[in-house]
Each structure stands twice: as structure tokens, then as C-alpha cells.
Design a protein around this motif. Sequence first.
Motif, PDB file in Angstrom:
ATOM      1  N   GLY A 198       0.824  -1.200   0.000  1.00 19.32           N
ATOM      2  CA  GLY A 198       0.000   0.000   0.000  1.00 19.32           C
ATOM      3  C   GLY A 198       0.860   1.252   0.000  1.00 19.32           C
ATOM      4  N   GLY A 199       0.243   2.345   0.423  1.00 14.61           N
ATOM      5  CA  GLY A 199       0.940   3.618   0.463  1.00 14.61           C
ATOM      6  C   GLY A 199       1.594   3.859   1.816  1.00 14.61           C
ATOM      7  N   ALA A 200       1.937   5.101   2.068  1.00 15.61           N
ATOM      8  CA  ALA A 200       2.602   5.465   3.319  1.00 15.61           C
ATOM      9  C   ALA A 200       1.681   5.236   4.515  1.00 15.61           C
ATOM     10  N   LEU A 201       2.269   4.856   5.632  1.00 15.56           N
ATOM     11  CA  LEU A 201       1.485   4.655   6.851  1.00 15.56           C
ATOM     12  C   LEU A 201       1.046   5.988   7.426  1.00 15.56           C
ATOM     13  N   SER A 202      -0.135   6.001   7.996  1.00 13.73           N
ATOM     14  CA  SER A 202      -0.636   7.205   8.661  1.00 13.73           C
ATOM     15  C   SER A 202       0.110   7.422   9.976  1.00 13.73           C
ATOM     16  N   ASP A 203      -0.042   8.621  10.524  1.00 17.06           N
ATOM     17  CA  ASP A 203       0.710   9.008  11.717  1.00 17.06           C
ATOM     18  C   ASP A 203       0.455   8.086  12.906  1.00 17.06           C
ATOM     19  N   ASP A 204      -0.790   7.648  13.112  1.00 16.82           N
ATOM     20  CA  ASP A 204      -1.076   6.823  14.279  1.00 16.82           C
ATOM     21  C   ASP A 204      -0.350   5.483  14.212  1.00 16.82           C
ATOM     22  N   LYS A 205      -0.207   4.939  13.024  1.00 18.98           N
ATOM     23  CA  LYS A 205       0.490   3.665  12.863  1.00 18.98           C
ATOM     24  C   LYS A 205       2.003   3.844  12.979  1.00 18.98           C
ATOM     25  N   ARG A 206       2.499   4.916  12.385  1.00 16.30           N
ATOM     26  CA  ARG A 206       3.943   5.189  12.518  1.00 16.30           C
ATOM     27  C   ARG A 206       4.307   5.447  13.972  1.00 16.30           C
ATOM     28  N   ARG A 207       3.388   6.054  14.720  1.00 12.10           N
ATOM     29  CA  ARG A 207       3.632   6.323  16.138  1.00 12.10           C
ATOM     30  C   ARG A 207       3.765   5.025  16.938  1.00 12.10           C
ATOM     31  N   LEU A 208       2.945   4.025  16.620  1.00  8.25           N
ATOM     32  CA  LEU A 208       3.052   2.731  17.309  1.00  8.25           C
ATOM     33  C   LEU A 208       4.444   2.124  17.112  1.00  8.25           C
ATOM     34  N   LEU A 209       4.939   2.183  15.880  1.00  4.97           N
ATOM     35  CA  LEU A 209       6.267   1.625  15.596  1.00  4.97           C
ATOM     36  C   LEU A 209       7.368   2.475  16.224  1.00  4.97           C
ATOM     37  N   ALA A 210       7.192   3.795  16.222  1.00  9.13           N
ATOM     38  CA  ALA A 210       8.177   4.670  16.855  1.00  9.13           C
ATOM     39  C   ALA A 210       8.230   4.423  18.356  1.00  9.13           C
ATOM     40  N   ASP A 211       7.070   4.194  18.970  1.00 10.21           N
ATOM     41  CA  ASP A 211       7.035   3.894  20.407  1.00 10.21           C
ATOM     42  C   ASP A 211       7.742   2.570  20.701  1.00 10.21           C
ATOM     43  N   LEU A 212       7.568   1.598  19.814  1.00  7.33           N
ATOM     44  CA  LEU A 212       8.249   0.312  19.981  1.00  7.33           C
ATOM     45  C   LEU A 212       9.758   0.506  19.927  1.00  7.33           C
ATOM     46  N   GLU A 213      10.227   1.276  18.962  1.00 11.06           N
ATOM     47  CA  GLU A 213      11.661   1.555  18.863  1.00 11.06           C
ATOM     48  C   GLU A 213      12.166   2.252  20.121  1.00 11.06           C
ATOM     49  N   ALA A 214      11.452   3.282  20.554  1.00  8.48           N
ATOM     50  CA  ALA A 214      11.880   4.048  21.733  1.00  8.48           C
ATOM     51  C   ALA A 214      11.947   3.161  22.968  1.00  8.48           C
ATOM     52  N   GLU A 215      10.997   2.260  23.115  1.00  5.05           N
ATOM     53  CA  GLU A 215      10.946   1.367  24.274  1.00  5.05           C
ATOM     54  C   GLU A 215      12.179   0.469  24.350  1.00  5.05           C
ATOM     55  N   PHE A 216      12.561  -0.105  23.222  1.00  4.83           N
ATOM     56  CA  PHE A 216      13.669  -1.065  23.239  1.00  4.83           C
ATOM     57  C   PHE A 216      15.034  -0.423  23.008  1.00  4.83           C
ATOM     58  N   ASN A 217      15.054   0.815  22.532  1.00  2.82           N
ATOM     59  CA  ASN A 217      16.331   1.485  22.299  1.00  2.82           C
ATOM     60  C   ASN A 217      16.750   2.374  23.460  1.00  2.82           C
ATOM     61  N   ALA A 218      15.942   2.427  24.503  1.00  7.66           N
ATOM     62  CA  ALA A 218      16.236   3.312  25.639  1.00  7.66           C
ATOM     63  C   ALA A 218      17.595   3.009  26.250  1.00  7.66           C
ATOM     64  N   GLY A 219      17.922   1.742  26.434  1.00  7.55           N
ATOM     65  CA  GLY A 219      19.209   1.384  27.037  1.00  7.55           C
ATOM     66  C   GLY A 219      20.251   0.957  26.037  1.00  7.55           C
ATOM     67  N   ARG A 220      19.814   0.682  24.795  1.00  7.81           N
ATOM     68  CA  ARG A 220      20.734   0.202  23.754  1.00  7.81           C
ATOM     69  C   ARG A 220      20.380   0.883  22.444  1.00  7.81           C
ATOM     70  N   PRO A 221      21.030   1.974  22.127  1.00  8.30           N
ATOM     71  CA  PRO A 221      20.704   2.683  20.880  1.00  8.30           C
ATOM     72  C   PRO A 221      20.823   1.758  19.664  1.00  8.30           C
ATOM     73  N   ASP A 222      19.870   1.891  18.761  1.00 10.76           N
ATOM     74  CA  ASP A 222      19.833   1.115  17.517  1.00 10.76           C
ATOM     75  C   ASP A 222      19.662  -0.381  17.728  1.00 10.76           C
ATOM     76  N   TYR A 223      19.167  -0.785  18.883  1.00 15.29           N
ATOM     77  CA  TYR A 223      18.910  -2.204  19.139  1.00 15.29           C
ATOM     78  C   TYR A 223      17.762  -2.709  18.268  1.00 15.29           C
ATOM     79  N   LEU A 224      16.731  -1.885  18.119  1.00 15.78           N
ATOM     80  CA  LEU A 224      15.560  -2.288  17.342  1.00 15.78           C
ATOM     81  C   LEU A 224      15.215  -1.205  16.346  1.00 15.78           C
ATOM     82  N   ARG A 225      15.017  -1.613  15.111  1.00 14.62           N
ATOM     83  CA  ARG A 225      14.598  -0.692  14.047  1.00 14.62           C
ATOM     84  C   ARG A 225      13.337  -1.249  13.407  1.00 14.62           C
ATOM     85  N   SER A 226      12.464  -0.360  12.943  1.00 16.69           N
ATOM     86  CA  SER A 226      11.210  -0.816  12.346  1.00 16.69           C
ATOM     87  C   SER A 226      10.890  -0.078  11.044  1.00 16.69           C
TER      88      SER A 226
END
Length: 196
Positions: free
Chosen positions: A152-180
Motif C-alpha cells: 500500500g501507500g505510506a502509513l498514517s501518523d497513528d500507525k507510525r507512532r506505534l512503531l516509533a514507540d516500539l523503537e523508543a521502548e527497546f532502544n532506551a538502554g541500547r541505541p539502535d537495538y531495534l529498528r522498524s
Amino acid sequence: MANGQRPLEMEALCPPLDQTYGARIAGRGGDDQARRFNFRSRALLAFALECSAGVAADEAPAAIVDGGNDNGIDAIHVAPDLSLWLLQSKYIDAARGEPDLGEVNKLCTGVRDLLAGQWDRFNDAVRAKRDQIAMALDNPACRIQVLLVHTGGALSDDKRRLLADLEAEFNAGRPDYLRSPVPGLAGLHALRLEAL
């Protein structure tokens, strides 16, 4: 895209998926169209692994864990460098729209459950990879790639936010540990061109 026709990128992507994975991946569903759509969704997983993780075309289908109780994760691959690839795919035949919010949320929940070792929340295909996954996660060099692959096309903001929150959660102690990253149709087309 005129007169409701699919974009050229979609017309260019589907034949190679059919040719490369037609004999390697079976689609599931109650009728021919459902089986074709399910096949292409699964083929997208193998294609993304082939192009992004360097997995051979004949080995990529082994990563597919798609099915009942997959907890939002359709494919899992542990690379030789012990990086962990977790993928969900959505084949959108018309190449318009995007995966729905519930599916993106399910992927994020599945990733959290997997990384927390909640094996009872997954099907047998995922549990069969438990030792490989644990070995990767125990390695300090492990990095995790969470890919939402769709046509499909680009993800809407609410969906991108879910993935950004996932990255922030797991990268807090280890930068670049998880990318989405989210390779939509344009990203998949670029991967296909790079692979030529």
C-alpha cells in the motif's frame, strides 16, 4: 494510477514474486483468490528477507511462521550475524490504502511478547524457532529488525507512532537495538530494482 488501475510498481512486483516463490510457498484460503492473496503476502516476506537480509530465495520461505496464533509475526529469521528479523506482511491487491491500525498494534504486541519470552502466546511454528531466537537475543551484538512489509501507500501518523514507540521502548538502554522500517510498495519496488 489512472482509471482505477494498479500502479506500474505493483505490475512489476507481482510476476517476480510468482516466478520466484510459486513453487516454494503455498497460499492458504477458502477459494482461489484468497489463496492467491495469501501466497503473495507470504511471498512478500520471502522477498523482503532476500533483498534486505541477504537470504537465498530457496531458504527465505523457511522463515514463514504465518498462521493461527502467530501473534502478528508472519516470519522470523535469525541471520548468521545473530540479527533477528521479525516481519509482518499485508498484500493489498489494489495497491491503495495501508494495513489497519489493529494489525500494526498486533505486530507491536507480538514483538514485545516474543522478546519477553511469552512462548505460550505463539503457534508451534514460532516455538520451533525458540532456541535460535534465544541464542540471538543472548548475544550482546544482536540487533532486531521489525519489518511491516505491504503493498500500500505510506502509513498514517497513528500507525507510525506505534512503531516509533516500539523503537523508543527497546532502544532506551541500547541505541539502535531495534529498528522498524516499513517498506510499502515504493520501498519494495526500490528493493526489487536494487536486486536486478
